[in-house]
Design a protein around this motif. Structure first.
Motif, PDB file in Angstrom:
ATOM      1  N   CYS A  40      -5.875   7.870 -10.117  1.00  0.00           N
ATOM      2  CA  CYS A  40      -4.345   7.624 -10.046  1.00  0.00           C
ATOM      3  C   CYS A  40      -3.731   8.104  -8.590  1.00  0.00           C
ATOM      4  N   LYS A  41      -4.706   8.165  -7.599  1.00  0.00           N
ATOM      5  CA  LYS A  41      -4.197   8.766  -6.453  1.00  0.00           C
ATOM      6  C   LYS A  41      -3.950   7.332  -5.597  1.00  0.00           C
ATOM      7  N   ASN A  42      -4.782   6.543  -5.480  1.00  0.00           N
ATOM      8  CA  ASN A  42      -4.400   5.154  -4.809  1.00  0.00           C
ATOM      9  C   ASN A  42      -4.607   4.120  -5.929  1.00  0.00           C
ATOM     10  N   ILE A  43      -3.456   3.734  -6.278  1.00  0.00           N
ATOM     11  CA  ILE A  43      -3.502   2.800  -7.475  1.00  0.00           C
ATOM     12  C   ILE A  43      -3.144   1.229  -6.506  1.00  0.00           C
ATOM     13  N   LEU A  44      -3.840   0.305  -6.448  1.00  0.00           N
ATOM     14  CA  LEU A  44      -3.850  -1.008  -5.966  1.00  0.00           C
ATOM     15  C   LEU A  44      -3.042  -1.839  -6.904  1.00  0.00           C
ATOM     16  N   ILE A  45      -2.246  -2.422  -6.546  1.00  0.00           N
ATOM     17  CA  ILE A  45      -1.186  -3.554  -7.296  1.00  0.00           C
ATOM     18  C   ILE A  45      -1.220  -4.810  -6.287  1.00  0.00           C
ATOM     19  N   GLY A  46      -1.871  -6.000  -6.775  1.00  0.00           N
ATOM     20  CA  GLY A  46      -2.009  -7.281  -6.153  1.00  0.00           C
ATOM     21  C   GLY A  46      -0.699  -7.999  -6.346  1.00  0.00           C
ATOM     22  N   ILE A  47      -0.371  -8.504  -5.087  1.00  0.00           N
ATOM     23  CA  ILE A  47       0.807  -9.350  -5.279  1.00  0.00           C
ATOM     24  C   ILE A  47       0.507 -10.769  -4.305  1.00  0.00           C
ATOM     25  N   LYS A  54       8.529   2.211  -9.377  1.00  0.00           N
ATOM     26  CA  LYS A  54       9.224   3.669  -9.228  1.00  0.00           C
ATOM     27  C   LYS A  54       9.965   3.722 -10.666  1.00  0.00           C
ATOM     28  N   TYR A  55      10.777   2.793 -10.895  1.00  0.00           N
ATOM     29  CA  TYR A  55      11.578   2.910 -12.135  1.00  0.00           C
ATOM     30  C   TYR A  55      10.877   3.098 -13.411  1.00  0.00           C
ATOM     31  N   PHE A  56      10.088   1.981 -13.930  1.00  0.00           N
ATOM     32  CA  PHE A  56       9.290   1.762 -14.857  1.00  0.00           C
ATOM     33  C   PHE A  56       7.877   2.617 -14.997  1.00  0.00           C
ATOM     34  N   ASN A  57       7.386   2.693 -13.797  1.00  0.00           N
ATOM     35  CA  ASN A  57       5.986   3.401 -14.012  1.00  0.00           C
ATOM     36  C   ASN A  57       5.947   4.735 -13.198  1.00  0.00           C
ATOM     37  N   ASN A  58       6.885   5.134 -12.714  1.00  0.00           N
ATOM     38  CA  ASN A  58       7.037   6.510 -12.125  1.00  0.00           C
ATOM     39  C   ASN A  58       5.765   6.386 -10.924  1.00  0.00           C
ATOM     40  N   LEU A  59       5.757   5.564 -10.029  1.00  0.00           N
ATOM     41  CA  LEU A  59       4.852   5.360  -8.985  1.00  0.00           C
ATOM     42  C   LEU A  59       5.942   5.500  -7.694  1.00  0.00           C
ATOM     43  N   TYR A  60       5.048   5.987  -6.635  1.00  0.00           N
ATOM     44  CA  TYR A  60       5.643   5.788  -5.320  1.00  0.00           C
ATOM     45  C   TYR A  60       4.738   5.237  -4.263  1.00  0.00           C
ATOM     46  N   LEU A  61       5.309   4.461  -3.263  1.00  0.00           N
ATOM     47  CA  LEU A  61       4.708   3.533  -2.369  1.00  0.00           C
ATOM     48  C   LEU A  61       3.900   4.650  -1.434  1.00  0.00           C
ATOM     49  N   ILE A  62       2.458   4.277  -1.144  1.00  0.00           N
ATOM     50  CA  ILE A  62       2.010   4.950  -0.206  1.00  0.00           C
ATOM     51  C   ILE A  62       1.804   3.922   1.169  1.00  0.00           C
ATOM     52  N   ASP A  86      -3.321  -8.908   2.802  1.00  0.00           N
ATOM     53  CA  ASP A  86      -4.360  -9.157   1.759  1.00  0.00           C
ATOM     54  C   ASP A  86      -3.416  -8.955   0.352  1.00  0.00           C
ATOM     55  N   GLY A  87      -2.081  -9.057   0.502  1.00  0.00           N
ATOM     56  CA  GLY A  87      -1.246  -8.872  -0.734  1.00  0.00           C
ATOM     57  C   GLY A  87      -1.768  -7.719  -1.820  1.00  0.00           C
ATOM     58  N   LEU A  88      -1.742  -6.824  -1.120  1.00  0.00           N
ATOM     59  CA  LEU A  88      -1.902  -5.466  -1.929  1.00  0.00           C
ATOM     60  C   LEU A  88      -0.969  -4.324  -1.480  1.00  0.00           C
ATOM     61  N   MET A  89      -0.631  -3.637  -2.633  1.00  0.00           N
ATOM     62  CA  MET A  89       0.301  -2.308  -2.303  1.00  0.00           C
ATOM     63  C   MET A  89      -0.369  -1.211  -2.790  1.00  0.00           C
ATOM     64  N   VAL A  90      -0.248   0.005  -2.365  1.00  0.00           N
ATOM     65  CA  VAL A  90      -0.981   1.106  -2.728  1.00  0.00           C
ATOM     66  C   VAL A  90       0.155   2.118  -3.155  1.00  0.00           C
ATOM     67  N   PHE A  91      -0.072   2.618  -4.479  1.00  0.00           N
ATOM     68  CA  PHE A  91       0.706   3.498  -5.058  1.00  0.00           C
ATOM     69  C   PHE A  91       0.143   4.583  -5.357  1.00  0.00           C
ATOM     70  N   GLY A  92       1.121   5.871  -5.268  1.00  0.00           N
ATOM     71  CA  GLY A  92       0.422   6.981  -5.987  1.00  0.00           C
ATOM     72  C   GLY A  92       1.409   7.245  -7.277  1.00  0.00           C
ATOM     73  N   CYS A  93       0.979   8.299  -8.268  1.00  0.00           N
ATOM     74  CA  CYS A  93       1.854   8.312  -9.354  1.00  0.00           C
ATOM     75  C   CYS A  93       2.173   9.815  -9.405  1.00  0.00           C
ATOM     76  N   ASN A  94       3.728   9.861  -9.709  1.00  0.00           N
ATOM     77  CA  ASN A  94       4.260  10.910 -10.061  1.00  0.00           C
ATOM     78  C   ASN A  94       3.876  11.785 -11.037  1.00  0.00           C
ATOM     79  N   TYR A  95       3.193  11.287 -12.104  1.00  0.00           N
ATOM     80  CA  TYR A  95       2.770  12.226 -13.276  1.00  0.00           C
ATOM     81  C   TYR A  95       1.514  13.013 -13.029  1.00  0.00           C
ATOM     82  N   LEU A  96       0.722  12.510 -12.068  1.00  0.00           N
ATOM     83  CA  LEU A  96      -0.585  13.085 -11.578  1.00  0.00           C
ATOM     84  C   LEU A  96      -0.104  14.686 -11.208  1.00  0.00           C
TER      85      LEU A  96
END
Ligand code: SF4
Ligand code: SF4
Length: 150
Positions: A56-63, A82-90, A96-106
């Motif tokens: 949950c510390k480095n969530i990769l989302i491919g675009i 951020k709005y729907f998944n409560n993630l924040y951008l790292i 590479d078409g990748l975004m790395v997020f952290g989760c505020n619920y952790l």
């Protein structure tokens, strides 16, 4: 309408949209599960979650990289998560078409602070099988392993 009434309405709308989004994600998940059942992957997932929180510390989302380079789309993806998944951008890897997020619920103890059906479907699926022929990468220390089918 008062400010309080308006914020209740916005909250209700968000809950409704979240319900629709999660429903669509579960339908997508069911479709993938059906395909895997018909055409089993050479590897299967074994083991169980130890609730360490590492994934949950480095969530990769491919675009698609071309889309990620467009600032407006990138900002929309950041807002959406951020709005729907409560993630924040790292950070982002544009090429590479990748975004790395952290989760505020952790939580600090590694456990999920939103361990219920409303969390994103990717949390339920992790670690997920992506490529048919390659052995999936395992996160060190994760309680799940991928084993070859006999
Ligand atoms: S890394 Fe593995 S064991 Fe740790 S929380 Fe994620 S799925 Fe569970
Ligand atoms: S919602 Fe919970 S399980 Fe999903 S990424 Fe956040 S902390 Fe992890």
């Amino acid at each position: 309408m008062t400010d309080a009434g308006q914020s209740v309405k916005i909250r209700q709308m968000k809950i409704f949209l979240l319900f629709i989004l999660r429903l669509l994600s579960w339908i997508d998940y069911a479709y993938r599960a059906l395909v895997r059942w018909i055409l089993p992957f050479p590897y299967r997932r074994a083991g169980r979650c130890r609730q360490c929180g590492e994934c949950c510390k480095n969530i990769l989302i491919g675009i698609e990289p071309r889309m990620l380079r467009i600032a407006a789309l990138r900002n929309f993806a950041i807002w959406w998560n951020k709005y729907f998944n409560n993630l924040y951008l790292i950070g982002s890897f544009l090429d590479d078409g990748l975004m790395v997020f952290g989760c505020n619920y952790l939580r600090d103890d590694g456990r999920c602070g939103n361990y219920n059906l409303s969390r994103p479907v990717f949390c339920f699926e992790y670690p997920r099988l992506f490529k048919y022929f390659e052995k999936p990468v395992e996160l060190p220390g994760c309680g799940f392993k991928f084993v070859a089918r006999k």
